[in-house]
Motif scaffolding. Sequence first.
Motif, PDB file in Angstrom:
ATOM      1  N   GLY A   1      -2.061 -15.838  -5.484  1.00  0.00           N
ATOM      2  CA  GLY A   1      -1.867 -15.374  -4.191  1.00  0.00           C
ATOM      3  C   GLY A   1      -1.964 -14.188  -2.934  1.00  0.00           C
ATOM      4  N   LYS A   2      -2.173 -13.152  -3.644  1.00  0.00           N
ATOM      5  CA  LYS A   2      -1.882 -11.996  -3.098  1.00  0.00           C
ATOM      6  C   LYS A   2      -2.575 -12.112  -1.542  1.00  0.00           C
ATOM      7  CE  LYS A   2      -3.819  -8.956  -6.564  1.00  0.00           C
ATOM      8  NZ  LYS A   2      -3.689  -8.422  -8.064  1.00  0.00           N
ATOM      9  N   PHE A   3      -4.104 -12.129  -2.646  1.00  0.00           N
ATOM     10  CA  PHE A   3      -4.693 -11.515  -1.313  1.00  0.00           C
ATOM     11  C   PHE A   3      -4.532 -12.363   0.190  1.00  0.00           C
ATOM     12  CE2 PHE A   3      -6.892 -10.581  -5.089  1.00  0.00           C
ATOM     13  CZ  PHE A   3      -8.054  -9.335  -4.851  1.00  0.00           C
ATOM     14  N   ILE A   4      -3.967 -13.954  -0.295  1.00  0.00           N
ATOM     15  CA  ILE A   4      -3.512 -14.106   1.637  1.00  0.00           C
ATOM     16  C   ILE A   4      -2.693 -13.638   1.732  1.00  0.00           C
ATOM     17  CG2 ILE A   4      -3.042 -16.339   2.344  1.00  0.00           C
ATOM     18  CD1 ILE A   4      -5.255 -17.558  -0.275  1.00  0.00           C
ATOM     19  N   LEU A   5      -1.448 -13.367   0.797  1.00  0.00           N
ATOM     20  CA  LEU A   5      -0.657 -12.589   1.096  1.00  0.00           C
ATOM     21  C   LEU A   5      -0.476 -11.047   1.837  1.00  0.00           C
ATOM     22  CD1 LEU A   5       2.306 -13.433  -0.932  1.00  0.00           C
ATOM     23  CD2 LEU A   5       2.891 -13.370   1.190  1.00  0.00           C
ATOM     24  N   MET A   6      -1.356 -10.817   1.397  1.00  0.00           N
ATOM     25  CA  MET A   6      -1.592  -9.142   2.161  1.00  0.00           C
ATOM     26  C   MET A   6      -2.291  -8.829   2.919  1.00  0.00           C
ATOM     27  SD  MET A   6      -0.122  -6.857   0.236  1.00  0.00           S
ATOM     28  CE  MET A   6      -0.926  -5.115   0.469  1.00  0.00           C
ATOM     29  N   LEU A   7      -3.509 -10.198   2.967  1.00  0.00           N
ATOM     30  CA  LEU A   7      -4.463 -10.885   3.955  1.00  0.00           C
ATOM     31  C   LEU A   7      -3.593 -10.230   5.820  1.00  0.00           C
ATOM     32  CD1 LEU A   7      -6.697 -10.828   6.036  1.00  0.00           C
ATOM     33  CD2 LEU A   7      -6.982 -12.706   5.476  1.00  0.00           C
ATOM     34  N   GLY A   8      -1.798 -11.348   5.124  1.00  0.00           N
ATOM     35  CA  GLY A   8      -1.212 -11.868   6.336  1.00  0.00           C
ATOM     36  C   GLY A   8      -0.115 -10.144   6.966  1.00  0.00           C
ATOM     37  N   ILE A   9       0.105  -9.805   6.016  1.00  0.00           N
ATOM     38  CA  ILE A   9       0.930  -8.747   6.071  1.00  0.00           C
ATOM     39  C   ILE A   9       0.268  -7.736   6.688  1.00  0.00           C
ATOM     40  CG2 ILE A   9       1.862  -6.293   4.875  1.00  0.00           C
ATOM     41  CD1 ILE A   9       2.929  -8.442   2.968  1.00  0.00           C
ATOM     42  N   LEU A  10      -1.078  -7.453   6.268  1.00  0.00           N
ATOM     43  CA  LEU A  10      -2.398  -6.950   7.507  1.00  0.00           C
ATOM     44  C   LEU A  10      -1.951  -6.945   8.917  1.00  0.00           C
ATOM     45  CD1 LEU A  10      -3.924  -4.367   6.875  1.00  0.00           C
ATOM     46  CD2 LEU A  10      -5.938  -5.695   6.600  1.00  0.00           C
ATOM     47  N   LEU A  11      -2.251  -7.905   9.491  1.00  0.00           N
ATOM     48  CA  LEU A  11      -3.051  -8.546  10.102  1.00  0.00           C
ATOM     49  C   LEU A  11      -1.445  -8.923  10.988  1.00  0.00           C
ATOM     50  CD1 LEU A  11      -4.564 -12.415   9.191  1.00  0.00           C
ATOM     51  CD2 LEU A  11      -5.446  -9.882  10.860  1.00  0.00           C
TER      52      LEU A  11
ATOM     53  N   TYR B   1      -7.594  -1.305  -6.229  1.00  0.00           N
ATOM     54  CA  TYR B   1      -7.442  -0.666  -6.681  1.00  0.00           C
ATOM     55  C   TYR B   1      -6.640  -1.367  -8.378  1.00  0.00           C
ATOM     56  CZ  TYR B   1      -4.416   3.442  -9.788  1.00  0.00           C
ATOM     57  OH  TYR B   1      -4.153   3.359 -10.533  1.00  0.00           O
ATOM     58  N   ARG B   2      -5.805  -2.411  -7.872  1.00  0.00           N
ATOM     59  CA  ARG B   2      -5.075  -2.862  -9.094  1.00  0.00           C
ATOM     60  C   ARG B   2      -6.267  -3.177  -9.611  1.00  0.00           C
ATOM     61  NH1 ARG B   2       0.747  -4.342  -5.926  1.00  0.00           N
ATOM     62  NH2 ARG B   2       1.791  -2.605  -6.481  1.00  0.00           N
ATOM     63  N   GLU B   3      -7.287  -4.266  -8.530  1.00  0.00           N
ATOM     64  CA  GLU B   3      -7.811  -5.438  -9.194  1.00  0.00           C
ATOM     65  C   GLU B   3      -8.677  -4.023 -10.511  1.00  0.00           C
ATOM     66  OE1 GLU B   3      -8.520  -9.019  -9.492  1.00  0.00           O
ATOM     67  OE2 GLU B   3      -6.804  -8.382  -8.609  1.00  0.00           O
ATOM     68  N   THR B   4      -9.584  -3.146 -10.151  1.00  0.00           N
ATOM     69  CA  THR B   4     -10.775  -2.885 -10.611  1.00  0.00           C
ATOM     70  C   THR B   4      -9.345  -2.393 -11.736  1.00  0.00           C
ATOM     71  OG1 THR B   4     -10.974  -1.736  -8.285  1.00  0.00           O
ATOM     72  CG2 THR B   4     -12.168  -1.154 -10.603  1.00  0.00           C
ATOM     73  N   ARG B   5      -7.787  -1.709 -11.949  1.00  0.00           N
ATOM     74  CA  ARG B   5      -7.733  -0.996 -12.620  1.00  0.00           C
ATOM     75  C   ARG B   5      -7.349  -2.331 -14.009  1.00  0.00           C
ATOM     76  NH1 ARG B   5      -1.098   1.491 -12.511  1.00  0.00           N
ATOM     77  NH2 ARG B   5      -1.020  -1.066 -12.148  1.00  0.00           N
ATOM     78  N   ALA B   6      -7.397  -3.379 -13.774  1.00  0.00           N
ATOM     79  CA  ALA B   6      -7.032  -4.244 -14.375  1.00  0.00           C
ATOM     80  C   ALA B   6      -7.785  -4.827 -15.139  1.00  0.00           C
ATOM     81  CB  ALA B   6      -6.618  -5.580 -13.773  1.00  0.00           C
TER      82      ALA B   6
ATOM     83  N   LEU C   1      -5.602  -2.409   1.557  1.00  0.00           N
ATOM     84  CA  LEU C   1      -7.268  -3.006   1.111  1.00  0.00           C
ATOM     85  C   LEU C   1      -7.158  -1.736  -0.178  1.00  0.00           C
ATOM     86  CD1 LEU C   1     -10.028  -3.152   4.139  1.00  0.00           C
ATOM     87  CD2 LEU C   1      -8.790  -4.662   2.727  1.00  0.00           C
ATOM     88  N   TYR C   2      -6.944  -0.575   0.148  1.00  0.00           N
ATOM     89  CA  TYR C   2      -7.320   0.600  -1.529  1.00  0.00           C
ATOM     90  C   TYR C   2      -5.828  -0.405  -2.605  1.00  0.00           C
ATOM     91  CZ  TYR C   2      -7.055   4.558  -4.426  1.00  0.00           C
ATOM     92  OH  TYR C   2      -6.163   5.075  -5.367  1.00  0.00           O
ATOM     93  N   VAL C   3      -5.505  -0.456  -1.734  1.00  0.00           N
ATOM     94  CA  VAL C   3      -4.278  -0.864  -2.611  1.00  0.00           C
ATOM     95  C   VAL C   3      -4.710  -1.927  -3.541  1.00  0.00           C
ATOM     96  CG1 VAL C   3      -1.204  -1.755  -2.844  1.00  0.00           C
ATOM     97  CG2 VAL C   3      -1.742  -0.024  -2.218  1.00  0.00           C
ATOM     98  N   LEU C   4      -4.906  -2.930  -3.637  1.00  0.00           N
ATOM     99  CA  LEU C   4      -5.538  -4.164  -3.670  1.00  0.00           C
ATOM    100  C   LEU C   4      -6.746  -3.969  -4.761  1.00  0.00           C
ATOM    101  CD1 LEU C   4      -5.622  -7.368  -0.959  1.00  0.00           C
ATOM    102  CD2 LEU C   4      -3.728  -7.350  -2.526  1.00  0.00           C
TER     103      LEU C   4
END
Lengths: 376, 323
Positions: free
Chosen positions: B237-247, B315-320, B310-313
Amino acid sequence: MADIRVEHLTKTFGALRAVDDVSFAFPSGKVTCLLGPSGCGKTTLMRIIAGLEAQTAGAVYFGDHDVSRLSPSKRNIGMVFQYPVVYRGISVYRNIELPLQSMKLSRSERIRRVDEAIYLMGLTASAAQDVSKLDNGTRQKVAVAREVARQPQFILFDEPITNVDAASKLQLKRSLKELTRSLSQTIIYVTHDQTEAMTLADQIALMEEGKIVQCAPPRELYNHPADRFGGWFLGNPGMVFFTAALSGTDGARALASPLFPAPIAVSGATGEASDVTIGIRPEHIRLSADPLPGSVPAQVDRKTVQIGGQYLVALTVDGLANHGFKAKVAPSVGERLPASGPVHVALPLDQVSLFDAAGNRIAATLRPAGAPNRAQ
Amino acid sequence: MAQTTFPAETPAAASYQQARRRLPMARALDETRAFPVILIGPVLVFFIVWNVVPLLWLLGVSFYQYKLTSARPAEYIQFENFIDIWRASEVWGLLGRTLSFMLLTVGGATLLGMLLGFLFWGSGKLPGRRLALTLLFTPMVLPPVAVGTFYRLILDPIFGIANFFTEKLIGQRFDFLGNKDLAFATTIAVDVWMWTPFMILMTLAALASVPKAELEAAEIDQIPWLKRIWYVILPNGKFILMLGILLRTIDAFKTTDLPYLMTNGGPGNTTEFVGLSLYRTGFEAFQMGEASALAIITLLIAIAFASIYLYVLSYRETRAQLQ
């Protein structure tokens, strides 16, 4: 080791009875496969046993304990889902270890269990890898290993092979087979794939429309289905059926069909004489270009080669009510048969099943008229 | 483009022919190569007219000394407006205040929203849940002008209902919006009240995106709740949560209406944030050049925040994936 019992278990979704008054015992230390077509209620039954679904009526017992109202976490079960469930962002090793951390085990015991599970599922090479990098087949192995390491009293498998690729499927099936043999644990395995059930199960519980219609070891279930549904569902293709006339009285019954050159003596069948259904597996039907003992003339409409080189032969026999049927023959036999034209077909009497008008199997012995009745 | 062909006498063929006869224009349009351009064209025109042109205009004006009420023509002063902003200590104070407001309101709304979202998620079978959710979302759908006005009345030191209760409970009245020690915190509290429902909504959406099997497996495996959140809920759920936080971050950074209506930026400038300052510079002092430069800086800060998220999101995906 305890068994799992369900008593008068019912689950309804509106007007649909997904599980319909099922009473059944899953024996301890055995692998029981719940087999049936999609929508027959097998997954619902398993989910009720796991506590993931509440039953409408009835009870679930683990040994003597009624667990009907316990939450899934308090039932001490393991479950492997259709969709490979892994805890993301951590290694295979950590995935297997994660549930053990809340079990108050010593560190050495934890390590021992994880190592054992990794070894059993053949995950040694990928133990340090992040699960996100793994394919679905390996992820499912991780999910299985995690449940094995927890050493729950029962393990439930919900079609675990369905969502993995073809290559991994075979490998996973082999691993599961070895695992179930080495664990000797009470396992319920839900599948709609009869090959999977035949390979893995100690016994198969066949389900239809929310009920368990028959439970038997795989070979027995295949060779002696309790009803027409079992005959039709198992096998590829399933049993072929023909109507036949059963005449005479108890002790002197005779079965007449265009598939037999002469009436067949039937012993064991009771009740009033009536039309019955003959069932036989397509691979048990004998075909030959030349006449065979007990054979009748038939016509080959077409023959097709199947995987493994076996031939599927479409036949017609004069006078047969439903006329056309298919037989499966070995490559050596199939090659000698014409692509179309006359042949001879014989039904080995020891492979023939009889079903009554309701579709239930009639326990009867068939023998050529005049032959001694060995059943007596 | 390859055309679909059917055997002549089938019902499908008849239906296809009928559709061809009925919609010759639509068919011609569908088969033209310009079709994608025609679809995207209006949106593109809208975007250029209402976004790109004003932005370029804003950028241009920021290099001028341009006062609307002055008879003097606009004077090109290069980066003078930006340099003035850089040197002005009150602008740094303004940015600091705005960032504090943003961090506290977004943090508060996120924590409360997640907590309430989890509670609502676990109460699926409770009666009245739907009504409670609808009521809870009310602050979010109210216009800020209504919220600001209501709270000015509620928090009024003389006849506000809040002070009626504080006096009853602790025997003291507070000037929530007029006291320089309380006004900032009160504005934050109202903003959190207003936007917590949005974060509840995002949390519920994030939770709905978690596969049921993963939650059930965690339940059967007896994974503790905090670990379930970390290993099951957040990865899904982090993408949806981060989108909410960003907005919410971007929105909080440019908050104007709520402090304007509740405190008008006061007392002093304790509740004056970038948005309100922009409004005052542009539409009260009519210093369009300076206001434009501040708007450009605000825009760059908002873009920087979006990029960081967006970078944090990613970056974590890419690193994984690389590990």
